[in-house]
Design a protein around this motif. Sequence first.
Motif, PDB file in Angstrom:
ATOM      1  N   ASN A 195      -6.699  14.218  -4.761  1.00 39.84           N
ATOM      2  CA  ASN A 195      -7.974  13.691  -4.254  1.00 39.84           C
ATOM      3  C   ASN A 195      -8.447  14.654  -3.179  1.00 39.84           C
TER       4      ASN A 195
ATOM      5  N   ALA B  65       1.773  -1.930  -3.811  1.00 39.04           N
ATOM      6  CA  ALA B  65       2.092  -0.561  -4.223  1.00 39.04           C
ATOM      7  C   ALA B  65       3.606  -0.452  -4.406  1.00 39.04           C
TER       8      ALA B  65
ATOM      9  N   VAL C  33      -0.172  15.608  -4.754  1.00 39.74           N
ATOM     10  CA  VAL C  33      -1.023  14.482  -5.136  1.00 39.74           C
ATOM     11  C   VAL C  33      -1.454  14.773  -6.573  1.00 39.74           C
TER      12      VAL C  33
ATOM     13  N   TYR D 241      -6.452  14.723   0.819  1.00 42.47           N
ATOM     14  CA  TYR D 241      -6.856  13.420   1.310  1.00 42.47           C
ATOM     15  C   TYR D 241      -6.646  13.294   2.832  1.00 42.47           C
TER      16      TYR D 241
ATOM     17  N   GLY E 129       0.838  -1.206   0.000  1.00 36.07           N
ATOM     18  CA  GLY E 129       0.000   0.000   0.000  1.00 36.07           C
ATOM     19  C   GLY E 129       0.868   1.248   0.000  1.00 36.07           C
ATOM     20  N   THR E 130       0.273   2.350  -0.440  1.00 37.18           N
ATOM     21  CA  THR E 130       1.051   3.590  -0.454  1.00 37.18           C
ATOM     22  C   THR E 130       1.261   4.113   0.966  1.00 37.18           C
TER      23      THR E 130
ATOM     24  N   PHE F  67      -3.787   8.124  -8.812  1.00 34.97           N
ATOM     25  CA  PHE F  67      -4.857   8.351  -9.801  1.00 34.97           C
ATOM     26  C   PHE F  67      -4.327   8.803 -11.168  1.00 34.97           C
TER      27      PHE F  67
ATOM     28  N   SER G 226      -4.101  -0.562  -6.133  1.00 34.65           N
ATOM     29  CA  SER G 226      -5.421  -0.273  -5.557  1.00 34.65           C
ATOM     30  C   SER G 226      -6.284   0.482  -6.543  1.00 34.65           C
ATOM     31  N   LYS G 227      -5.687   1.516  -7.141  1.00 34.03           N
ATOM     32  CA  LYS G 227      -6.438   2.338  -8.080  1.00 34.03           C
ATOM     33  C   LYS G 227      -6.144   1.903  -9.514  1.00 34.03           C
TER      34      LYS G 227
HETATM   35  C1  LIG Z   1      -4.401  10.190  -2.798  1.00 41.88           C
HETATM   36  C2  LIG Z   1      -4.404   8.776  -2.286  1.00 41.88           C
HETATM   37  N1  LIG Z   1      -3.242   8.171  -1.999  1.00 41.88           N
HETATM   38  C3  LIG Z   1      -3.218   6.896  -1.544  1.00 41.88           C
HETATM   39  C4  LIG Z   1      -4.374   6.172  -1.351  1.00 41.88           C
HETATM   40  C5  LIG Z   1      -4.312   4.782  -0.799  1.00 41.88           C
HETATM   41  O1  LIG Z   1      -3.710   3.898  -1.637  1.00 41.88           O
HETATM   42  P1  LIG Z   1      -3.281   2.448  -1.134  1.00 41.88           P
HETATM   43  O2  LIG Z   1      -4.483   1.582  -1.175  1.00 41.88           O
HETATM   44  O3  LIG Z   1      -2.235   2.038  -2.108  1.00 41.88           O
HETATM   45  O4  LIG Z   1      -2.689   2.573   0.241  1.00 41.88           O
HETATM   46  C6  LIG Z   1      -5.601   6.771  -1.618  1.00 41.88           C
HETATM   47  C7  LIG Z   1      -6.848   6.030  -1.391  1.00 41.88           C
HETATM   48  O5  LIG Z   1      -7.946   6.508  -1.563  1.00 41.88           O
HETATM   49  C8  LIG Z   1      -5.613   8.108  -2.099  1.00 41.88           C
HETATM   50  O6  LIG Z   1      -6.776   8.722  -2.345  1.00 41.88           O
END
Ligand SMILES: Cc1ncc(COP(=O)(O)O)c(C=O)c1O
Length: 385
Positions: free
Chosen positions: A172, A242, A168, A122, A96-97, A203, A231-232
Amino acid sequence: MFADRTNWNLQANPLSEALAQHRAAGKPLLDLTASNPTECGFDYDSRAILQSLANPASLAYDPDPRGLPGARQAVAAYYAARGVSVTADSVILTTGTSEAYSFVFRTLCNPGDEILIPEPSYPLFAFLADIQDVKLVRYPLDYDYGWQINFHALRQSITSRTRGVIVVHPNNPTGNFTKPHELEKLNEICAARNLAIIADEVFLDFTLQDQAPFSFARNPASLTFTMSGLSKISGVPQMKAAWLITSGPEQLQAQALARLEVSADTYLSMNAPVQWAIPALLEQRRPFQTQLLARVRKNLAGLDRELATQKSCARLVVEGGWYAVLRVPATRSDEELAVELLTQKNVYVHPGHFYDFPSEGFLIVSLITHESEFAAGVKLLLSMF
Ligand SMILES: Cc1ncc(COP(=O)(O)O)c(C=O)c1O
């Protein structure tokens, strides 16, 4: 008994409380906050996804701190397909990020050091920063027929404790991409003050514009950490796959990578089946992104048709991502408005203040919501005004 950094206010906010009551009462709900792609009715190739997890090579344990070379090469190939030349050596796989952010914060910051973040943005950043003892300082994005970085305010936010600037790309929930001239200014500021750029590109592929956006992944001018993941990109958040790419002036890049590798080696948190599956899961992005972008476009067009029938609400420009921001009359707080929409109209939206919008009068809707639910929800939402 507990560390100050965990002194979070764990009380449910009025909107989550209202939502829990709404659900418990079994009332109908039009959820315009959907962000989990696995629950939005997209057609996944289940066979290919499940088969990708059954690679016999996963039976052996042969860890690599940066992640299995084949998986990192697949990530490099993903960038090559967009014309960005990334070496597999500069890629570190993470679960994950959020883990990528943790590694970067830990590599750059002593306790109390500062990282600049965009506002609005976010909400997860606040928790990530608390856990790593990092202080977040906000720099505003201004809206004027499109969002842009307020560089005057960004420069003023820098102190002797600032270590990096998060962007970002696209943001988001505001959906704006960093523009080439903004990248130039960011590089100028960061290189001159020894600050790193931390670019969240989860994104990046979801653009509504004709021209493909640039990626920070090869940014050579300042030390840059670029993160993204499946994830995205492929709509599979459950895989927790990630990555983090380090670029910048050669020496700084090498030093940063060596330090990050120690963090990654300490956890070795990626499991083997998912790493072996990464090339196949990346392939899944093509059918997923086609479906998702078609839905985003359709929902946006539907939203615009409804908005054209009234005068009180408008939407802000969306360049990419999965969300739209609505400008609504600020007759009460956004949170009160969201609670009223839920209790009176069965419509669930996020208030702007969840994302640190600087004033009242903003609601966020998810454009990946199923089309019929989205259309019905938007009609009801607008009927409030
Ligand atoms: C800007 C942003 N970064 C990271 C994430 C999370 O990503 P990950 O599922 O890889 O942790 C999200 C999830 O909505 C997001 O909106």
